[in-house]
Design an enzyme around this catalytic site. Structure first.
Site, PDB file in Angstrom:
ATOM      1  N   LYS A  13       0.945  -1.179   0.043  1.00  0.00           N
ATOM      2  CA  LYS A  13       0.043   0.021  -0.068  1.00  0.00           C
ATOM      3  C   LYS A  13       0.829   1.158   0.029  1.00  0.00           C
ATOM      4  CE  LYS A  13      -1.875  -1.044   3.890  1.00  0.00           C
ATOM      5  NZ  LYS A  13      -1.153  -2.281   4.246  1.00  0.00           N
ATOM      6  N   ARG A  88      -9.022   1.266   9.613  1.00  0.00           N
ATOM      7  CA  ARG A  88      -8.647  -0.059   9.935  1.00  0.00           C
ATOM      8  C   ARG A  88      -9.925  -0.748  10.815  1.00  0.00           C
ATOM      9  NH1 ARG A  88      -2.657   0.385   9.325  1.00  0.00           N
ATOM     10  NH2 ARG A  88      -1.901  -1.523   9.713  1.00  0.00           N
ATOM     11  N   ARG A 127      11.998  -6.279   4.048  1.00  0.00           N
ATOM     12  CA  ARG A 127      11.704  -4.603   4.145  1.00  0.00           C
ATOM     13  C   ARG A 127      12.855  -3.887   4.795  1.00  0.00           C
ATOM     14  NH1 ARG A 127       6.294  -1.979   5.387  1.00  0.00           N
ATOM     15  NH2 ARG A 127       6.360  -3.178   7.055  1.00  0.00           N
ATOM     16  N   ARG A 160      11.956  -2.800  10.343  1.00  0.00           N
ATOM     17  CA  ARG A 160      11.016  -2.303  11.496  1.00  0.00           C
ATOM     18  C   ARG A 160      10.880  -3.693  12.466  1.00  0.00           C
ATOM     19  NH1 ARG A 160       5.785  -0.059   8.334  1.00  0.00           N
ATOM     20  NH2 ARG A 160       4.549  -1.361   9.826  1.00  0.00           N
ATOM     21  N   ARG A 171      -0.036  -9.451  13.066  1.00  0.00           N
ATOM     22  CA  ARG A 171      -0.671  -8.609  12.369  1.00  0.00           C
ATOM     23  C   ARG A 171      -1.686  -8.969  11.284  1.00  0.00           C
ATOM     24  NH1 ARG A 171       4.935  -5.617  10.379  1.00  0.00           N
ATOM     25  NH2 ARG A 171       3.454  -4.393   8.792  1.00  0.00           N
TER      26      ARG A 171
HETATM   27  P1  AP5 Z   1       5.024  -1.510   1.590  1.00  0.00           P
HETATM   28  O1  AP5 Z   1       4.560  -0.703   0.679  1.00  0.00           O
HETATM   29  O2  AP5 Z   1       5.864  -0.997   2.826  1.00  0.00           O
HETATM   30  O3  AP5 Z   1       3.729  -2.260   2.279  1.00  0.00           O
HETATM   31  P2  AP5 Z   1       2.662  -1.640   3.273  1.00  0.00           P
HETATM   32  O4  AP5 Z   1       1.249  -2.662   2.656  1.00  0.00           O
HETATM   33  O5  AP5 Z   1       2.507  -0.290   3.263  1.00  0.00           O
HETATM   34  O6  AP5 Z   1       2.942  -2.409   4.424  1.00  0.00           O
HETATM   35  P3  AP5 Z   1       2.858  -2.016   5.881  1.00  0.00           P
HETATM   36  O7  AP5 Z   1       3.746  -2.937   6.656  1.00  0.00           O
HETATM   37  O8  AP5 Z   1       3.610  -0.474   6.151  1.00  0.00           O
HETATM   38  O9  AP5 Z   1       1.544  -1.852   6.326  1.00  0.00           O
HETATM   39  P4  AP5 Z   1       1.033  -1.922   7.690  1.00  0.00           P
HETATM   40  O10 AP5 Z   1      -0.621  -1.807   7.325  1.00  0.00           O
HETATM   41  O11 AP5 Z   1       0.928  -3.147   8.490  1.00  0.00           O
HETATM   42  O12 AP5 Z   1       1.653  -1.136   8.569  1.00  0.00           O
HETATM   43  P5  AP5 Z   1       1.450   0.534   9.052  1.00  0.00           P
HETATM   44  O13 AP5 Z   1       2.559   1.043   9.135  1.00  0.00           O
HETATM   45  O14 AP5 Z   1       0.229   0.980   8.435  1.00  0.00           O
HETATM   46  O15 AP5 Z   1       5.951  -2.811   1.120  1.00  0.00           O
HETATM   47  C1  AP5 Z   1       6.435  -3.861   1.849  1.00  0.00           C
HETATM   48  C2  AP5 Z   1       7.590  -4.396   1.315  1.00  0.00           C
HETATM   49  O16 AP5 Z   1       7.410  -4.914   0.334  1.00  0.00           O
HETATM   50  C3  AP5 Z   1       8.534  -3.172   1.242  1.00  0.00           C
HETATM   51  O17 AP5 Z   1       9.949  -3.507   1.466  1.00  0.00           O
HETATM   52  C4  AP5 Z   1       8.458  -2.957  -0.413  1.00  0.00           C
HETATM   53  O18 AP5 Z   1       9.523  -2.384  -1.080  1.00  0.00           O
HETATM   54  C5  AP5 Z   1       8.084  -4.247  -1.202  1.00  0.00           C
HETATM   55  N1  AP5 Z   1       7.055  -4.592  -2.008  1.00  0.00           N
HETATM   56  C6  AP5 Z   1       5.850  -3.511  -2.341  1.00  0.00           C
HETATM   57  N2  AP5 Z   1       5.394  -3.631  -3.198  1.00  0.00           N
HETATM   58  C7  AP5 Z   1       6.055  -4.696  -4.095  1.00  0.00           C
HETATM   59  C8  AP5 Z   1       5.743  -5.544  -5.210  1.00  0.00           C
HETATM   60  N3  AP5 Z   1       4.673  -5.275  -5.995  1.00  0.00           N
HETATM   61  N4  AP5 Z   1       6.780  -6.421  -5.430  1.00  0.00           N
HETATM   62  C9  AP5 Z   1       7.867  -6.940  -4.591  1.00  0.00           C
HETATM   63  N5  AP5 Z   1       8.070  -5.987  -3.259  1.00  0.00           N
HETATM   64  C10 AP5 Z   1       7.186  -4.954  -3.118  1.00  0.00           C
HETATM   65  O19 AP5 Z   1       1.064   0.088  10.475  1.00  0.00           O
HETATM   66  C11 AP5 Z   1       1.716  -0.335  11.496  1.00  0.00           C
HETATM   67  C12 AP5 Z   1       1.318  -0.411  12.865  1.00  0.00           C
HETATM   68  O20 AP5 Z   1       0.862   0.855  13.489  1.00  0.00           O
HETATM   69  C13 AP5 Z   1      -0.057  -1.205  12.984  1.00  0.00           C
HETATM   70  O21 AP5 Z   1       0.152  -2.748  13.145  1.00  0.00           O
HETATM   71  C14 AP5 Z   1      -0.776  -0.575  14.152  1.00  0.00           C
HETATM   72  O22 AP5 Z   1      -0.154  -0.886  15.425  1.00  0.00           O
HETATM   73  C15 AP5 Z   1      -0.440   0.909  13.964  1.00  0.00           C
HETATM   74  N6  AP5 Z   1      -1.557   1.456  12.968  1.00  0.00           N
HETATM   75  C16 AP5 Z   1      -1.195   2.116  12.086  1.00  0.00           C
HETATM   76  N7  AP5 Z   1      -2.417   2.631  11.561  1.00  0.00           N
HETATM   77  C17 AP5 Z   1      -3.554   2.369  12.423  1.00  0.00           C
HETATM   78  C18 AP5 Z   1      -5.026   2.696  12.279  1.00  0.00           C
HETATM   79  N8  AP5 Z   1      -5.620   3.092  11.421  1.00  0.00           N
HETATM   80  N9  AP5 Z   1      -5.525   1.991  13.332  1.00  0.00           N
HETATM   81  C19 AP5 Z   1      -5.053   1.389  14.362  1.00  0.00           C
HETATM   82  N10 AP5 Z   1      -3.534   1.055  14.451  1.00  0.00           N
HETATM   83  C20 AP5 Z   1      -2.964   1.543  13.491  1.00  0.00           C
END
Ligand code: AP5
Length: 217
Positions: A13, A88, A127, A160, A171
């Site tokens: 995403k 979420r 990552r 991370r 997760r």
């Molecule tokens: P990346 O683009 O980083 O993936 P992503 O979907 O953004 O993954 P996240 O882990 O950041 O999402 P998340 O929703 O778990 O975490 P968030 O930070 O929001 O890609 C991942 C990897 O793959 C990278 O290395 C990239 O280069 C590679 N890649 C991407 N596309 C590719 C492709 N097509 N082919 C090959 N490689 C590829 O949340 C973290 C924590 O914060 C949560 O667990 C929670 O505790 C808290 N939090 C955040 N938002 C909320 C909310 N709204 N409510 C409650 N808690 C929240």
């Protein structure tokens, strides 16, 4: 346009949102990035969020809604907004609709990125990100030129803590239990909805994502 990028952790995403925000000139709002910034800045919110994030649990809805409201207040009301990782839960989705309504806006499009768990686990294990400039790499798919160093600013890359295998599994469970129900929430609400197969190259996924935005006008 107000756009929501939905999908499991690690599906890509953030990678896709950064590209679209560069193309459209909109604001990329990642609640994960906002929470990590709050932790780095040592704010009270950052301290309260830490235990949830490290355990792979969701941060309580009220904290997230306050954070998003405050952040939106600083964004031009006419700008494109790309929500990544928010909402979420159905409580967050309802809260977002209320905030948008107050400024005469609504969710214009929801895009769900989908990939099998094995793909996600591999992506998250590879990552690496730069704490200085936020650039994201992947040791398997898009490594930095010099191992451990950011191509853009030379910063030292980090993994991370919540990308540890046990936390990734948690997760994924949390996603299935608390976030996946948003698919039917938005389908029933009648929001224009697109599904994109994300287990392909970044460019192929982006091509579909971009054309979904053109359909959205
Ligand atoms: P990346 O683009 O980083 O993936 P992503 O979907 O953004 O993954 P996240 O882990 O950041 O999402 P998340 O929703 O778990 O975490 P968030 O930070 O929001 O890609 C991942 C990897 O793959 C990278 O290395 C990239 O280069 C590679 N890649 C991407 N596309 C590719 C492709 N097509 N082919 C090959 N490689 C590829 O949340 C973290 C924590 O914060 C949560 O667990 C929670 O505790 C808290 N939090 C955040 N938002 C909320 C909310 N709204 N409510 C409650 N808690 C929240």
């Amino acid at each position: 346009m107000v756009l929501i990028l939905l999908g499991p952790p690690g599906v890509g995403k953030g990678t896709q949102a950064v590209r679209l925000a560069d193309d459209l000139g909109g604001a990329h709002v990642s609640t994960g990035d906002l929470l990590r910034a709050a932790r780095r800045d040592g704010t009270e919110l950052g301290a309260r969020a830490q235990k949830y994030m490290d355990a792979g649990e969701l941060v309580p809805d009220q904290l997230i809604l306050d954070l998003v409201r405050e952040h939106l207040a600083g964004i031009d009301p006419g700008a494109h907004v790309l929500f990544d990782g928010f909402p979420r839960t159905t409580t967050q989705a309802t809260g977002l609709s209320e905030v948008l309504e107050r400024s005469g806006r609504r969710v214009d499009r929801v895009v769900l990125f989908e990939a099998p768990d094995e793909t996600i686990v591999k992506r998250l294990s590879g990552r690496r990100s730069c704490p200085e400039c936020g650039a994201v790499y992947n040791t398997f798919f898009s490594p930095s030129r010099v191992e451990g160093k950011c191509d853009r600013c030379g910063g030292s890359l980090v993994q991370r803590p919540d990308d540890a295998p046990a936390t990734v599994q948690r997760r994924l469970e949390v996603y299935r239990d608390q976030t996946a129900p948003l698919v039917s929430f938005y389908e029933q609400a009648g929001a224009p909805f697109e599904r994109i197969r994300a287990d392909r190259s970044v460019d192929d996924v982006y091509a579909d994502f971009r054309s979904a935005m053109e359909v959205a006008g």
